[in-house]
Design an enzyme around this catalytic site. Structure first.
Site, short mmCIF file in Angstrom:
data_model
loop_
_atom_site.label_atom_id
_atom_site.label_comp_id
_atom_site.label_asym_id
_atom_site.label_seq_id
_atom_site.Cartn_x
_atom_site.Cartn_y
_atom_site.Cartn_z
N ASP A 114 0.83 -1.20 0.00
CA ASP A 114 0.00 0.00 0.00
C ASP A 114 0.87 1.25 0.00
OD1 ASP A 114 -2.87 1.19 0.64
OD2 ASP A 114 -1.46 2.19 1.98
N TYR B 103 3.39 9.59 -0.28
CA TYR B 103 4.43 8.91 0.51
C TYR B 103 5.81 9.08 -0.14
CZ TYR B 103 0.50 6.29 2.63
OH TYR B 103 -0.66 5.93 3.25
N LYS C 170 -2.38 5.99 -4.20
CA LYS C 170 -3.42 6.98 -3.91
C LYS C 170 -3.10 8.32 -4.54
CE LYS C 170 -3.57 4.83 0.65
NZ LYS C 170 -2.15 4.43 0.71
N HIS D 191 -7.05 9.92 -1.93
CA HIS D 191 -6.43 9.82 -0.60
C HIS D 191 -7.20 10.58 0.48
CE1 HIS D 191 -2.17 9.27 1.31
NE2 HIS D 191 -3.12 8.98 2.17
N SER E 11 5.72 -1.31 8.80
CA SER E 11 6.95 -1.52 9.55
C SER E 11 8.10 -1.61 8.56
CB SER E 11 6.89 -2.81 10.38
OG SER E 11 8.09 -2.98 11.10
#
Length: 291
Positions: free
Chosen positions: A51, A56, A85, A117, A249
């Site tokens: 994802d 990002y 997104k 988003h 993570s």
């Protein structure tokens, strides 16, 4: 919940495609080496979904990592499910350009799931009356790219029940997925009901409450009972409700542990004790003020 083509359980989208119940959330995962390491650990642990998002800044790193690593695991592009997104800065007339930029960054022929988003527009106030028109324009652009096969499924993130009903009333292609904050302190019962009524898959982010829920006494108690980690219990609580999760993570050991959620089950009493924590508490941004 069903498994198709791999050991990873999936949910059926309204497009007919299957989406893994577990994926790697890539928020704040930055840098080519860090992304490569996390994707490698994820694929080794059985993850088949990733994802990302334009905001990002790691779409290109994800694309490069998959090109390098898929052959290592005897996988091809069709074996993984990629989500990205639309950036809030591309909301409206720049939406098509933004989505095509995501495709280019990922260096892929298609994206499995592409989401708006945020219901607002970067640079506009949450109360700005241009927001609904921009959302509609973005959705029309995504519908066009969906019909061309470039976006296999389209959906939204951070939409409220009102935003979802507004979209359902005007769209030509129904959203396949709504991705929102979801954990025992924010059970989103009304939003889940709206999604069920509209045939939209409900997907969770921030399942661990930014780490704070790992110390919640009820969570710790259930974890001790099952000899599991609090993170595994929180993720299991969601997937046991057929809610897809995206724990984030960069640590390979944590990625492996987060993936070990399909070989145990919580009891009804466990589920009820966690759901009873609900108080509408958000750890992330609150979209409810966006008109």
């Amino acid at each position: 919940m069903s498994s198709a083509g791999s050991d990873m359980p999936t949910v059926l989208l309204n497009t007919g495609a299957r989406m893994p119940l577990l994926g790697l959330g890539m928020y704040k995962l930055c840098g080519g080496e860090a992304v490569l390491k996390a994707v490698d650990a994820s694929l080794a642990a059985g993850y088949r979904a990733f994802d990302s998002a334009a905001a990002y800044g790691n779409e290109a790193d994800l694309g490069r990592a998959l090109k390098e690593l898929l052959p290592k695991y005897s996988l091809t592009r069709k074996d993984v499910f990629i989500t990205s997104k639309l950036s809030p800065q591309d909301q409206g007339e720049k939406a098509k350009e933004g989505a095509l930029c995501s495709l280019s960054n990922l260096d892929m022929d298609y994206i499995d799931l592409y989401l708006i988003h945020w219901p607002g527009t970067r640079g506009l106030d949450v109360g700005d009356q241009r927001n609904p028109g921009n959302r509609a324009q973005s959705w029309a652009a995504l519908e066009e790219l969906h019909l061309e096969g470039k976006l296999k499924a389209i959906g939204v993130s951070n939409y409220t029940p009102a935003h979802m009903k507004e979209l359902a009333a005007s769209c030509k292609v129904q959203p396949a997925v709504l991705q929102v904050e979801f954990h025992p302190l924010e059970c989103q019962s009304e939003l889940r009901r709206v999604c069920r009524e509209l045939g939209v898959c409900f997907q969770a982010y921030t399942s661990l409450g930014r780490g704070e829920l790992l110390a919640e006494p009820s969570v710790v108690r259930v974890a001790e009972t099952h000899q599991r980690t609090p993170a595994q219990v929180l993720l299991r609580w969601a997937v046991q409700q057929d809610v897809s999760v995206l724990p984030k993570s960069s640590d390979p050991e944590r990625i492996r542990n987060n993936g070990r959620i399909f070989d145990f089950a919580l009891t009804d009493a466990d589920m009820d004790s966690l759901t009873a924590l609900d108080r509408g508490h958000k750890y992330c941004w609150d979209p409810s003020q966006v008109v």
